[in-house]
Design a protein around this motif. Structure first.
Motif, PDB file in Angstrom:
ATOM      1  N   VAL A   1       0.871  -1.167   0.000  1.00 21.09           N
ATOM      2  CA  VAL A   1       0.000   0.000   0.000  1.00 21.09           C
ATOM      3  C   VAL A   1       0.911   1.221   0.000  1.00 21.09           C
ATOM      4  CG1 VAL A   1      -1.758   1.279   1.270  1.00 21.09           C
ATOM      5  CG2 VAL A   1      -1.809  -1.223   1.241  1.00 21.09           C
ATOM      6  N   PRO A   2       0.726   2.151  -0.927  1.00 15.34           N
ATOM      7  CA  PRO A   2       1.583   3.341  -0.943  1.00 15.34           C
ATOM      8  C   PRO A   2       1.513   4.110   0.372  1.00 15.34           C
ATOM      9  CG  PRO A   2       0.272   3.227  -2.947  1.00 15.34           C
ATOM     10  CD  PRO A   2      -0.256   2.175  -2.007  1.00 15.34           C
ATOM     11  N   ASN A   3       2.623   4.671   0.745  1.00 14.69           N
ATOM     12  CA  ASN A   3       2.679   5.561   1.908  1.00 14.69           C
ATOM     13  C   ASN A   3       2.344   6.971   1.428  1.00 14.69           C
ATOM     14  OD1 ASN A   3       3.620   3.516   3.640  1.00 14.69           O
ATOM     15  ND2 ASN A   3       5.722   3.878   3.015  1.00 14.69           N
ATOM     16  N   TRP A   4       1.071   7.299   1.424  1.00 16.55           N
ATOM     17  CA  TRP A   4       0.665   8.634   1.000  1.00 16.55           C
ATOM     18  C   TRP A   4       0.956   9.603   2.144  1.00 16.55           C
ATOM     19  CZ3 TRP A   4       0.140   8.946  -3.912  1.00 16.55           C
ATOM     20  CH2 TRP A   4      -0.452   7.927  -4.660  1.00 16.55           C
ATOM     21  N   CYS A   5       1.851  10.527   1.933  1.00 15.25           N
ATOM     22  CA  CYS A   5       2.271  11.477   2.969  1.00 15.25           C
ATOM     23  C   CYS A   5       1.583  12.828   2.758  1.00 15.25           C
ATOM     24  CB  CYS A   5       3.786  11.656   2.945  1.00 15.25           C
ATOM     25  SG  CYS A   5       4.667  10.122   3.290  1.00 15.25           S
ATOM     26  N   LEU A   6       1.363  13.517   3.861  1.00 13.48           N
ATOM     27  CA  LEU A   6       0.588  14.756   3.855  1.00 13.48           C
ATOM     28  C   LEU A   6       1.113  15.810   2.879  1.00 13.48           C
ATOM     29  CD1 LEU A   6      -1.557  16.692   5.018  1.00 13.48           C
ATOM     30  CD2 LEU A   6       0.129  17.312   6.768  1.00 13.48           C
ATOM     31  N   HIS A   7       2.370  16.217   3.008  1.00 16.23           N
ATOM     32  CA  HIS A   7       2.871  17.356   2.222  1.00 16.23           C
ATOM     33  C   HIS A   7       2.839  17.114   0.711  1.00 16.23           C
ATOM     34  CE1 HIS A   7       3.780  19.605   5.768  1.00 16.23           C
ATOM     35  NE2 HIS A   7       4.496  18.603   6.250  1.00 16.23           N
ATOM     36  N   PRO A   8       3.415  16.021   0.207  1.00 15.10           N
ATOM     37  CA  PRO A   8       3.355  15.849  -1.252  1.00 15.10           C
ATOM     38  C   PRO A   8       1.935  15.627  -1.772  1.00 15.10           C
ATOM     39  CG  PRO A   8       4.419  13.966  -0.197  1.00 15.10           C
ATOM     40  CD  PRO A   8       4.235  15.005   0.859  1.00 15.10           C
ATOM     41  N   MET A   9       1.098  14.949  -0.982  1.00 19.13           N
ATOM     42  CA  MET A   9      -0.287  14.721  -1.412  1.00 19.13           C
ATOM     43  C   MET A   9      -1.031  16.051  -1.480  1.00 19.13           C
ATOM     44  SD  MET A   9      -2.732  12.511  -2.166  1.00 19.13           S
ATOM     45  CE  MET A   9      -2.480  10.922  -1.429  1.00 19.13           C
ATOM     46  N   ARG A  10      -0.927  16.856  -0.446  1.00 15.63           N
ATOM     47  CA  ARG A  10      -1.615  18.149  -0.415  1.00 15.63           C
ATOM     48  C   ARG A  10      -1.145  19.043  -1.563  1.00 15.63           C
ATOM     49  NH1 ARG A  10      -0.716  21.167   4.948  1.00 15.63           N
ATOM     50  NH2 ARG A  10       1.377  21.154   4.116  1.00 15.63           N
TER      51      ARG A  10
END
Length: 156
Positions: A133-142
């Motif tokens: 499962v991808p590690n969706w991180c706050l800063h790059p996602m936002r």
């Protein structure tokens, strides 16, 4: 007993592929027309052979897991410009679980995919084909969602 094998890359749609550093080492230059090599200058040994030997084609992106894209050596728009088109694109980092999916999201949006559909496509492909499962991180996602919405607003 059968040995369990986890595939090292997957197709996330729009001719974009996400993988780990062994994908570049094993498939470069065959099979893909464009590459984004994501690496960390503080961990150069985790880079693919092409980066370690300074014989790479495509884009070299210095980017740390979960950090803002403003700290990377390329902007979101620069990454998107490189990704436009329909060439077979391999986006890879060391493990292919955090940085590669984040950059693949930019690639898919640059190729015309809705940002929310792209998140779903990447998550599903990584799970179905790689059992991660991808590690969706706050800063790059936002930042990518904001960028994608900015592109939509400019189209109006």
């Amino acid at each position: 007993m059968e040995k369990y094998h986890v595939q090292k890359f997957c197709s996330v749609g729009h001719n974009v592929f996400v993988g780990d550093r062994t994908c570049c080492d094993n498939f470069h230059p065959d099979g893909f027309e464009k590459f984004i090599h994501i690496w960390r200058d503080d961990h150069p040994d985790n880079s693919c052979n092409a980066i370690q030997n300074n014989h790479y084609s495509g884009m070299e992106l210095q980017y740390h897991d979960g950090e803002s894209f403003t700290k990377a050596n390329k902007s979101i728009e620069h990454i998107a410009e490189f990704c436009r088109g329909n060439d077979r694109l391999l986006v890879h980092c060391a493990a292919g679980q955090t940085r590669s999916p984040a950059v693949a999201l930019i690639a898919k949006v640059a190729r015309g995919c809705d940002v929310y559909g792209a998140i779903a496509d990447i998550t599903r492909a990584c799970y179905d084909e790689r059992d991660i499962v991808p590690n969706w991180c706050l800063h790059p996602m936002r930042e990518t969602i904001w960028w994608a919405h900015g592109k939509e607003w400019r189209r109006e």
